[in-house]
Scaffold this active site. Structure first.
Site, PDB file in Angstrom:
ATOM      1  N   GLU A   1       6.327 -13.513 -13.652  1.00 39.82           N
ATOM      2  CA  GLU A   1       5.840 -12.279 -13.034  1.00 39.82           C
ATOM      3  C   GLU A   1       5.027 -11.420 -13.992  1.00 39.82           C
ATOM      4  O   GLU A   1       3.976 -10.912 -13.628  1.00 39.82           O
ATOM      5  CB  GLU A   1       7.030 -11.431 -12.545  1.00 39.82           C
TER       6      GLU A   1
ATOM      7  N   ASN B   1      -0.754   1.525   6.242  1.00 44.03           N
ATOM      8  CA  ASN B   1      -0.003   0.452   5.575  1.00 44.03           C
ATOM      9  C   ASN B   1       0.400  -0.547   6.645  1.00 44.03           C
ATOM     10  O   ASN B   1       0.788  -0.149   7.738  1.00 44.03           O
ATOM     11  CB  ASN B   1       1.295   0.980   4.958  1.00 44.03           C
ATOM     12  N   GLY B   2       0.380  -1.823   6.311  1.00 39.54           N
ATOM     13  CA  GLY B   2       0.805  -2.831   7.289  1.00 39.54           C
ATOM     14  C   GLY B   2      -0.364  -3.708   7.679  1.00 39.54           C
ATOM     15  O   GLY B   2      -1.407  -3.720   7.012  1.00 39.54           O
TER      16      GLY B   2
ATOM     17  N   ARG C   1       3.867   0.253  -6.670  1.00 40.59           N
ATOM     18  CA  ARG C   1       3.982  -0.664  -5.533  1.00 40.59           C
ATOM     19  C   ARG C   1       2.950  -1.785  -5.603  1.00 40.59           C
ATOM     20  O   ARG C   1       3.075  -2.780  -4.895  1.00 40.59           O
ATOM     21  CB  ARG C   1       3.787   0.115  -4.227  1.00 40.59           C
TER      22      ARG C   1
ATOM     23  N   CYS D   1       0.845  -1.186   0.000  1.00 41.13           N
ATOM     24  CA  CYS D   1       0.000   0.000   0.000  1.00 41.13           C
ATOM     25  C   CYS D   1       0.881   1.236   0.000  1.00 41.13           C
ATOM     26  O   CYS D   1       2.048   1.183   0.350  1.00 41.13           O
ATOM     27  CB  CYS D   1      -0.870   0.006   1.246  1.00 41.13           C
TER      28      CYS D   1
ATOM     29  N   TRP E   1      -3.421  -2.457  -1.184  1.00 37.79           N
ATOM     30  CA  TRP E   1      -3.217  -3.802  -1.718  1.00 37.79           C
ATOM     31  C   TRP E   1      -3.843  -4.733  -0.707  1.00 37.79           C
ATOM     32  O   TRP E   1      -3.367  -4.861   0.423  1.00 37.79           O
ATOM     33  CB  TRP E   1      -1.720  -4.064  -1.856  1.00 37.79           C
TER      34      TRP E   1
ATOM     35  N   GLU F   1      16.129 -16.703 -12.506  1.00 34.67           N
ATOM     36  CA  GLU F   1      15.698 -15.313 -12.654  1.00 34.67           C
ATOM     37  C   GLU F   1      14.929 -15.113 -13.967  1.00 34.67           C
ATOM     38  O   GLU F   1      13.918 -14.408 -14.006  1.00 34.67           O
ATOM     39  CB  GLU F   1      16.923 -14.387 -12.558  1.00 34.67           C
TER      40      GLU F   1
ATOM     41  N   LYS G   1      11.090 -13.808 -14.173  1.00 31.85           N
ATOM     42  CA  LYS G   1      10.649 -12.626 -14.946  1.00 31.85           C
ATOM     43  C   LYS G   1       9.443 -12.970 -15.804  1.00 31.85           C
ATOM     44  O   LYS G   1       8.475 -12.222 -15.871  1.00 31.85           O
ATOM     45  CB  LYS G   1      11.767 -12.092 -15.863  1.00 31.85           C
TER      46      LYS G   1
ATOM     47  N   LYS H   1       5.773  -4.238  -5.395  1.00 32.85           N
ATOM     48  CA  LYS H   1       7.201  -3.931  -5.519  1.00 32.85           C
ATOM     49  C   LYS H   1       7.941  -4.252  -4.237  1.00 32.85           C
ATOM     50  O   LYS H   1       9.074  -4.688  -4.246  1.00 32.85           O
ATOM     51  CB  LYS H   1       7.350  -2.444  -5.867  1.00 32.85           C
TER      52      LYS H   1
ATOM     53  N   HIS I   1      16.272 -35.357 -14.062  1.00 32.16           N
ATOM     54  CA  HIS I   1      15.594 -35.901 -12.877  1.00 32.16           C
ATOM     55  C   HIS I   1      14.153 -35.425 -12.778  1.00 32.16           C
ATOM     56  O   HIS I   1      13.644 -35.253 -11.680  1.00 32.16           O
ATOM     57  CB  HIS I   1      16.386 -35.526 -11.619  1.00 32.16           C
TER      58      HIS I   1
HETATM   59  C1  G6P Z   1       8.865  -8.441  -4.382  1.00 31.02           C
HETATM   60  C2  G6P Z   1       9.203  -7.824  -5.721  1.00 31.02           C
HETATM   61  C3  G6P Z   1      10.420  -8.508  -6.326  1.00 31.02           C
HETATM   62  C4  G6P Z   1      11.587  -8.455  -5.341  1.00 31.02           C
HETATM   63  C5  G6P Z   1      11.210  -9.038  -3.983  1.00 31.02           C
HETATM   64  C6  G6P Z   1      12.280  -8.743  -2.941  1.00 31.02           C
HETATM   65  O1  G6P Z   1       8.418  -9.736  -4.580  1.00 31.02           O
HETATM   66  O2  G6P Z   1       8.107  -7.927  -6.599  1.00 31.02           O
HETATM   67  O3  G6P Z   1      10.786  -7.861  -7.526  1.00 31.02           O
HETATM   68  O4  G6P Z   1      12.660  -9.172  -5.867  1.00 31.02           O
HETATM   69  O5  G6P Z   1       9.997  -8.434  -3.513  1.00 31.02           O
HETATM   70  O6  G6P Z   1      12.337  -7.357  -2.760  1.00 31.02           O
HETATM   71  P1  G6P Z   1      13.580  -6.572  -2.219  1.00 31.02           P
HETATM   72  O7  G6P Z   1      13.143  -5.137  -2.245  1.00 31.02           O
HETATM   73  O8  G6P Z   1      13.830  -7.066  -0.838  1.00 31.02           O
HETATM   74  O9  G6P Z   1      14.731  -6.833  -3.127  1.00 31.02           O
END
Ligand code: G6P
Length: 644
Positions: free
Chosen positions: A524, A132-133, A60, A35, A106, A517, A521, A639, A540
């Site tokens: 996501e 937030n929280g 975010r 949020c 959120w 990674e 991507k 984010k 395996h």
């Molecule tokens: C969320 C984001 C990712 C990020 C992860 C860790 O899931 O969507 O892109 O890698 O958090 O975030 P940080 O800010 O700790 O790297």
């Protein structure tokens, strides 16, 4: 042609121009603290500042939005959906006034709808609160309040906090500020809150525990926000609130105290980011802008640290801490998401370049394991945002047990950056796209420099090897830009596999984490199921999935595993899998086997992740655009995840 443009205009401009040309060709291209909070007290129309701020916080991740503006009374508007809808409603309702608060939500407790959107009020609608929280004991509190006659409109934990404040305020003779204080002392969980009261129309009351808040200090106006992006265009002066701190913000000033009423004098920090850095700069999406920035961001990350002519690394942030790190019994890297992947690359780097043994932990798992960490160990936490709840909890646990904790963070002044003993900033600039790109390459750059520094300290890295690595690392930004100059093969692959239901990513050694990674991507932002595997592990299990419909992306860029990876490719080909290779220029055997061969410049094996990940980011991006997905704000993702 693109190259000649590069020499005429500045590098950043040329990247934009180059990309616009590419876009013309591609006519088909048509965080959880998740949020966000913005508050304003000053001479401007509060609703305008708040709406603009909320737009800057959209990255975010959110599903509803709202704001409250004080005038002759209090006006609240809320919508399910986008800030643009809130803006329309605000225009219709003519929300005038110079003080107010806004929020993007959120959903955690209660579905995303207008009722659960913030701001929330008590029964008498005298004040508005954004939060937030998570209020963890909201259920008990709610039941108590219901017994006392409070009626709740929705299911949100924040609404409970609003009623609790109202209950305390109305049943005692304490003032509103103290009522908030007392309510917060009863709350378990995390919060960043901002509150306005219609009978105190000159102030915003804010408080923080576990959910970041900062005060933007202007002239004749002041701001509050959950990160700097909403306020950067008005002021660069900020005050970071710490946990269990509160503040009263008016147009003329701010006063900070602890939750227990001890007044505090806070340091005013100067923000280093610029407005341009948080805008798209001509790119259709922040993610693409951030992918294209990586030549610059890796160079920025190395500036003043990679001392080429002296053949050495200097990491100012670790001064005084290197001996302890080099002599640690164990190094434990803790992180989440993409940062965890960079940690895995770090494991290979530390082992190979510094002969140090490293364990890489999901921060969320680390905190609930049997803790065998103590003062002989060093933890390195990696976080782009510096606010991820699980990473922060792992940090605190390691510290509590006496370990030294170092940080690799992007956001300057973030909670993790402040709570670690020492650390290295990645200096990648604000990353707005939810899917992390430039933060990953900057984190890997920092880990590479740390491994080289430790390799020298531990006397396992020879002069000659160091020289080669320094030279190669220094050339990485140029090589990244070389990859970005021609994205045509990647676009073709993206076109062909836009509607593939599954993808497999394979890599070995340093590039196994890159395979993870790449798969992340794609998941996501394009919502395609993808898995990353160490190439040999394919036998395996995943090999059972391979048929003529399965795209298999093989990162074949490291020399020392070349023969092995060629065998893995043969295995895929024998089962008619669609092979897409990422290989180094001149690497033998790959072109013969792969249906598509995306080449990257040659470099030292240990540095290949910095190059190999770029085509994978682009592949995910182009596929997501083809599928008309919301690239910068993928569904359900945030984010920065500041809830557990
Ligand atoms: C969320 C984001 C990712 C990020 C992860 C860790 O899931 O969507 O892109 O890698 O958090 O975030 P940080 O800010 O700790 O790297």
């Amino acid at each position: 042609m693109v190259f000649s443009i590069f020499s005429i205009v500045g590098r950043r401009d040329c990247i934009r121009t180059a990309f616009r040309l590419a876009l013309e060709k591609l006519h088909h291209i048509n965080k959880r603290n998740m949020c966000g909070i913005v508050g304003y007290a000053g001479g401007r129309e509060a609703s305008e500042v708040i709406l603009k701020g909320l737009q800057r916080l959209e990255y975010r991740g959110y599903d509803s939005a709202g704001m409250a503006v004080l005038n002759d009374g209090m006006n609240i508007i809320k919508v399910k959906g986008k800030v643009s809808e809130l803006a329309k409603l605000s225009k219709k309702k003519k929300l005038n006034g110079n003080i107010g608060i806004g929020h993007t939500r959120w959903a955690t407790h209660g579905e995303p709808n207008e009722i659960n959107a913030h701001p929330h009020t008590g029964s008498h609608r005298n004040f508005s609160l954004v939060h937030n929280g998570i209020i963890e004991n909201y259920d008990v509190l709610r039941r108590n309040l219901e017994e006392k006659g409070h009626l709740f409109a929705g299911e949100s934990d924040t609404e409970v906090l609003a009623h609790l404040i109202e209950e305390i305020h109305e049943l005692s003779d304490i003032d509103f500020f103290q009522a908030i204080q007392q309510a917060l002392l009863q709350v378990k969980g995390t919060y960043g809150i901002a509150v306005v009261h219609k009978y105190h129309p000159d102030r915003i009351i804010v408080a923080r525990k576990g959910s970041p808040l900062l005060i933007g200090v202007g002239e004749g106006e002041n701001f509050v926000a959950s990160d700097a992006s909403p306020i950067i265009e008005y002021t660069k002066k900020v005050v970071y609130l710490e946990d269990e701190e509160m503040a009263v913000i008016t147009r003329d000033g701010y006063e900070v105290s602890t939750l227990k009423n001890v007044p505090l004098t806070k340091e005013v920090h100067e923000l280093a980011m610029s407005l341009e850095q948080i805008e798209k700069g001509g790119f259709p999406h922040f993610m693409l802008k951030e992918i294209f920035e990586q030549g610059d961001t890796i160079a920025d990350c190395m500036r003043g640290r990679l001392i080429v002519h002296e053949n050495r690394i200097q990491l100012g942030g670790l001064e005084g801490f290197v001996d302890k790190l080099a002599g640690a019994r164990r190094v434990i890297i803790a992180a989440c998401g993409t940062s965890w992947h960079s940690g895995l690359v770090g494991e290979y780097l530390f082992e190979y370049l510094a002969h140090m043994s490293v364990e890489v932990e999901y921060a969320s798992e680390f905190r609930y394991r049997e803790q065998l960490i103590d003062e002989r160990d060093v933890m390195i936490v990696i976080s782009q945002s510096g606010e991820t709840a699980d990473t922060l909890a792992a940090l605190r646990e390691a510290k509590r047990r006496g370990a030294m904790v170092l940080g690799i963070c992007n956001v300057v002044g973030s909670t993790i950056a402040r709570e670690t003993d020492a650390g290295v900033y990645t200096h990648a600039g604000p990353e707005i796209g939810v899917a992390s790109t430039k933060a990953f390459t900057a984190q890997v750059t920092v880990l590479t420099m740390m491994a080289m520094l430790l390799g020298r300290q531990n006397k396992v890295l020879s002069d000659a090897m160091m020289k080669e690595l320094v030279k190669e690392l220094n050339n990485i930004p140029k090589k990244v830009e070389e990859i970005l100059k021609d994205t045509s093969v990647i676009e073709e692959v993206a076109r062909l596999f836009t509607y593939a239901p599954n993808f497999l990513y394979l890599g070995r050694s340093y590039n196994f984490p890159v395979a993870l990674e790449g798969a992340l991507k794609l998941k996501e932002i394009s919502y395609i199921h993808a898995e990353g595997y160490p190439a040999a592990e394919m036998k395996h299990g995943p090999i059972a999935l391979i048929d003529e419909h399965m795209p298999v992306v093989v990162i074949a860029a490291t020399d020392h595993t070349n023969d092995k990876i060629i065998s893995n490719m043969e295995e895929v080909k024998a089962r008619k899998g669609r092979l897409i290779a990422i290989s180094s220029n001149g690497q033998s055997g790959v072109g013969r086997l792969a249906e598509f061969n995306i080449t990257i410049p040659e470099t030292h094996d240990s540095l290949t992740p910095l190059l190999a990940v770029i085509p994978l980011q682009l592949l995910a991006y182009f596929i997501a655009v083809n599928r008309k997905c919301h690239v910068d704000q993928p569904r359900n993702l945030a984010k920065s995840v500041t809830v557990e």
